[in-house]
Design an enzyme around this catalytic site. Sequence first.
Site, mmCIF file in Angstrom:
data_model
loop_
_atom_site.group_PDB
_atom_site.id
_atom_site.type_symbol
_atom_site.label_atom_id
_atom_site.label_comp_id
_atom_site.label_asym_id
_atom_site.label_seq_id
_atom_site.Cartn_x
_atom_site.Cartn_y
_atom_site.Cartn_z
ATOM 1 N N GLN A 84 -18.391 11.732 56.128
ATOM 2 C CA GLN A 84 -18.780 12.269 54.818
ATOM 3 C C GLN A 84 -17.883 13.443 54.465
ATOM 4 O O GLN A 84 -18.252 14.597 54.673
ATOM 5 C CB GLN A 84 -20.250 12.704 54.899
ATOM 6 N N PHE A 85 -16.694 13.162 53.931
ATOM 7 C CA PHE A 85 -15.755 14.243 53.609
ATOM 8 C C PHE A 85 -16.300 15.164 52.528
ATOM 9 O O PHE A 85 -15.909 16.336 52.446
ATOM 10 C CB PHE A 85 -14.383 13.682 53.207
ATOM 11 N N THR A 86 -17.226 14.694 51.700
ATOM 12 C CA THR A 86 -17.736 15.524 50.611
ATOM 13 C C THR A 86 -18.594 16.686 51.115
ATOM 14 O O THR A 86 -18.887 17.601 50.343
ATOM 15 C CB THR A 86 -18.530 14.694 49.580
#
Length: 149
Positions: A78-80
């Site tokens: 989950q890069f966000t």
Amino acid sequence: MLAVIQRVKYANVKIENEIKGSCENGFMILLGVVQGDTKEDADKLLKKIPFLRIFEDENGKMNLSCLDVDGEMLVVSQFTLAADCSHGRRPSFTNAAPPDDAIPLYEYVVRELRNAGIKKVDTGEFGADMQVELVNDGPVTIILNSKEL
């Protein structure tokens, strides 16, 4: 490194309408790798996650770990989680580690959770467009930041 851990009855991740990974009675983990993260950051999370006592014992007290209840885990990249929302209304994701740095750390965390004795550890697919479905139990949601451990 950031981890959002949700105690779930059930969770799955789909890619193009097909289930890629799932878990029952365990943790749905959103894992974000931030620029500058190292194996040491991953190890800090790994010292906590399998042993978090957030399942209820026979007295209804959160006193049992995922290992104690023979729980399962679903880990989704989950890069966000690394979003910077300090300026304007559009988040910046420049704090997220590039894939060449993030993928090995993500895979390391998954491998070490399996090595810790978790019954089942499934994943999504790094960088894919995924849909996550879950039933949060409680709800119980814990946020861990390796820089604060």
